[in-house]
Enzyme design. Structure first.
Site, PDB file in Angstrom:
ATOM      1  N   ASP A  10      40.407  41.354  32.651  1.00 18.36           N
ATOM      2  CA  ASP A  10      40.601  42.086  33.864  1.00 18.36           C
ATOM      3  C   ASP A  10      39.328  41.727  34.644  1.00 18.36           C
ATOM      4  O   ASP A  10      38.181  42.528  34.192  1.00 18.36           O
ATOM      5  CB  ASP A  10      40.990  43.402  33.520  1.00 18.36           C
ATOM      6  CG  ASP A  10      41.276  44.008  34.696  1.00 18.36           C
ATOM      7  OD1 ASP A  10      41.237  43.625  36.084  1.00 18.36           O
ATOM      8  OD2 ASP A  10      41.921  45.482  34.979  1.00 18.36           O
ATOM      9  N   ASP A 103      43.783  38.294  38.870  1.00 17.37           N
ATOM     10  CA  ASP A 103      42.713  38.531  38.173  1.00 17.37           C
ATOM     11  C   ASP A 103      42.986  39.283  36.819  1.00 17.37           C
ATOM     12  O   ASP A 103      41.986  39.722  36.256  1.00 17.37           O
ATOM     13  CB  ASP A 103      41.947  39.500  38.789  1.00 17.37           C
ATOM     14  CG  ASP A 103      42.355  40.835  39.123  1.00 17.37           C
ATOM     15  OD1 ASP A 103      43.417  40.995  39.068  1.00 17.37           O
ATOM     16  OD2 ASP A 103      41.539  41.865  39.012  1.00 17.37           O
ATOM     17  N   GLU A 104      44.052  39.209  36.296  1.00 14.70           N
ATOM     18  CA  GLU A 104      44.486  39.602  35.062  1.00 14.70           C
ATOM     19  C   GLU A 104      45.204  38.836  34.111  1.00 14.70           C
ATOM     20  O   GLU A 104      45.949  38.063  34.509  1.00 14.70           O
ATOM     21  CB  GLU A 104      45.223  41.022  34.852  1.00 14.70           C
ATOM     22  CG  GLU A 104      44.521  42.106  35.314  1.00 14.70           C
ATOM     23  CD  GLU A 104      45.264  43.630  35.231  1.00 14.70           C
ATOM     24  OE1 GLU A 104      46.112  43.761  34.285  1.00 14.70           O
ATOM     25  OE2 GLU A 104      45.089  44.296  36.143  1.00 14.70           O
TER      26      GLU A 104
HETATM   27 MG   LIG Z   1      40.849  43.675  38.021  1.00 14.15          MG
END
Ligand SMILES: [Mg+2]
Length: 399
Positions: A10, A103-104
């Protein structure tokens, strides 16, 4: 002992980190990415967060709580590009990479053949260092036996977190955490549970099952399994998700009318299927996502037995998935649909039933007519305006 091989990554304050990589003068400052005056903050630096800025927060309010906030506008294309580079680096470590959002994502290091937790941790530390050296993106990692625990672990010590949970330690790791750390337990649920004296994950273990059922409702077994750190979802690789068709509809006013939203969603299936056929593809999985005015969201997906390029097989799934995703029945701000599990149309490989071919020809004719008319001239039933108001629904019939 088998090492933990499921990794959740993350990126920390992702949009802000991308902007800081582009302009290092922003590092260490109270800055945030967001729309001006009437906009919303979509990412805030940790310095800005310490000042009371969070996401999503109206920009106006962020500037009130943090008057020296440096507001950075979204840079078109930048975040998607950095995200691709980030996941490309992950794929240099393992082929099993699942991108969950910009973003993960999850990695499964099973195929790498590491024999100990130390070897796995060293490999992931190396990836964390490469992401920083090559992209200047700080990323937090959680490593565990399954996705659930890895995800909770990665979010625990941000930024630049690195948490390893050894197999067998799941329950002990989760027990002292606040219940809000479990996925699906939002601030409201957490407050409601606190009213029953349930604050930490371990508080669940001391209660009789009947009491948990009364407090937590029908999902109590699932929540208890989560509390124990049980999860067997596999890391789903990207071939499936790399190509998908999606569409979303933001409502002008928040809507709570099930029938109206079902109609909108079926209309989106139609719109997306036109694109699927135009690409010569077939799709197998439908995912419905709902978002509330406070930006919390939920989704539910289901796959057909076989991929198709027709709308009709997906229609019956729409109300089912909508019911599943929209549990709270609070009015919605947005509904979105995704068709994934994309396959090339295997028309040459299969002999279709005559009836299906007929429907396919009809669908093709509708597509052509609609293109010629520059808009949806030919409509399916659910695209027509409602003739009369629906009779009031008996309470509880939607579940
Ligand atoms: Mg993040």
């Amino acid at each position: 002992m088998t090492p933990p091989t499921i990794v959740h990554l993350d990126a920390d304050a992702f949009f802000v980190s991308c902007e800081q990589a582009r302009d290092p003068a922003l590092r260490g400052t109270k800055c945030a990415v967001g729309g001006a005056e009437r906009g919303i903050i979509s990412s805030a630096s940790y310095e800005a967060r310490a000042c009371g800025v969070y996401t999503p927060m109206p920009t106006r309010r962020a500037l009130r709580v943090c008057p020296d906030l440096i507001l950075v506008r979204h840079t078109a294309g930048l975040y998607g590009r950095v995200s691709r580079q980030m996941f490309d680096l992950c794929e240099s470590l393992t082929p099993l990479v699942q991108r969950n959002s910009i973003d993960e994502g999850y990695l499964d290091l099973g195929p790498c053949g590491w024999r100990t937790a130390e070897e796995v941790a060293a490999a992931v530390r190396g990836l964390q260092a490469r992401l920083w050296a090559q992209l200047q993106i700080p990323v937090s990692f959680g490593i565990a036996r399954n996705k659930l625990v890895a995800q909770i672990a990665s979010k625990l010590r941000k930024p630049r977190g690195f948490v390893v949970v050894l197999p067998g330690d799941e329950t002990a790791f989760l027990a002292p955490l606040p219940l809000g750390k479990l996925p699906g337990v939002g601030a409201k649920t957490e407050a409601a549970l606190a009213g029953h004296g349930l604050r930490l994950v371990r508080d669940l273990f001391g209660r009789p099952e009947a009491e948990l059922a009364a407090i937590l409702g029908p999902g109590w077994r699932e929540m208890l399994a989560q509390a124990r750190g049980e999860d067997d979802r596999p890391v789903a690789t990207e071939e499936e998700d790399a190509k998908s068709y999606s569409q979303q509809e933001t409502f002008g006013a928040d809507i709570g009318d099930f029938a109206a939203i079902e109609r909108v969603a079926k209309g989106m299936v139609d719109g997306l299927m036109v694109k699927v056929r135009a690409d010569g593809k077939r799709v197998r999985t439908l995912t419905v996502k709902v978002r509330y005015p406070d930006f919390s969201q939920a989704s539910q997906g289901r796959s057909l037995a076989a991929a198709t390029d027709l709308e009709a097989p997906f229609y019956p799934l729409v109300p089912v998935l909508l019911r599943g995703a929209w549990r709270s029945r609070r009015p919605l701000r947005l509904v979105s649909l995704k068709l994934s599990g994309v396959e090339d149309d295997p028309a040459q490989l299969e002999i279709f039933a005559a009836a299906e071919n007929k429907r396919r020809r009809l669908a093709g004719v509708l597509d052509r007519l609609n293109r010629a008319g520059g808009g949806p001239a030919v409509k399916h039933g659910h695209q027509l305006p409602e003739k009369r108001p629906a009779p009031p629904a008996p309470p509880g019939n939607l579940h």
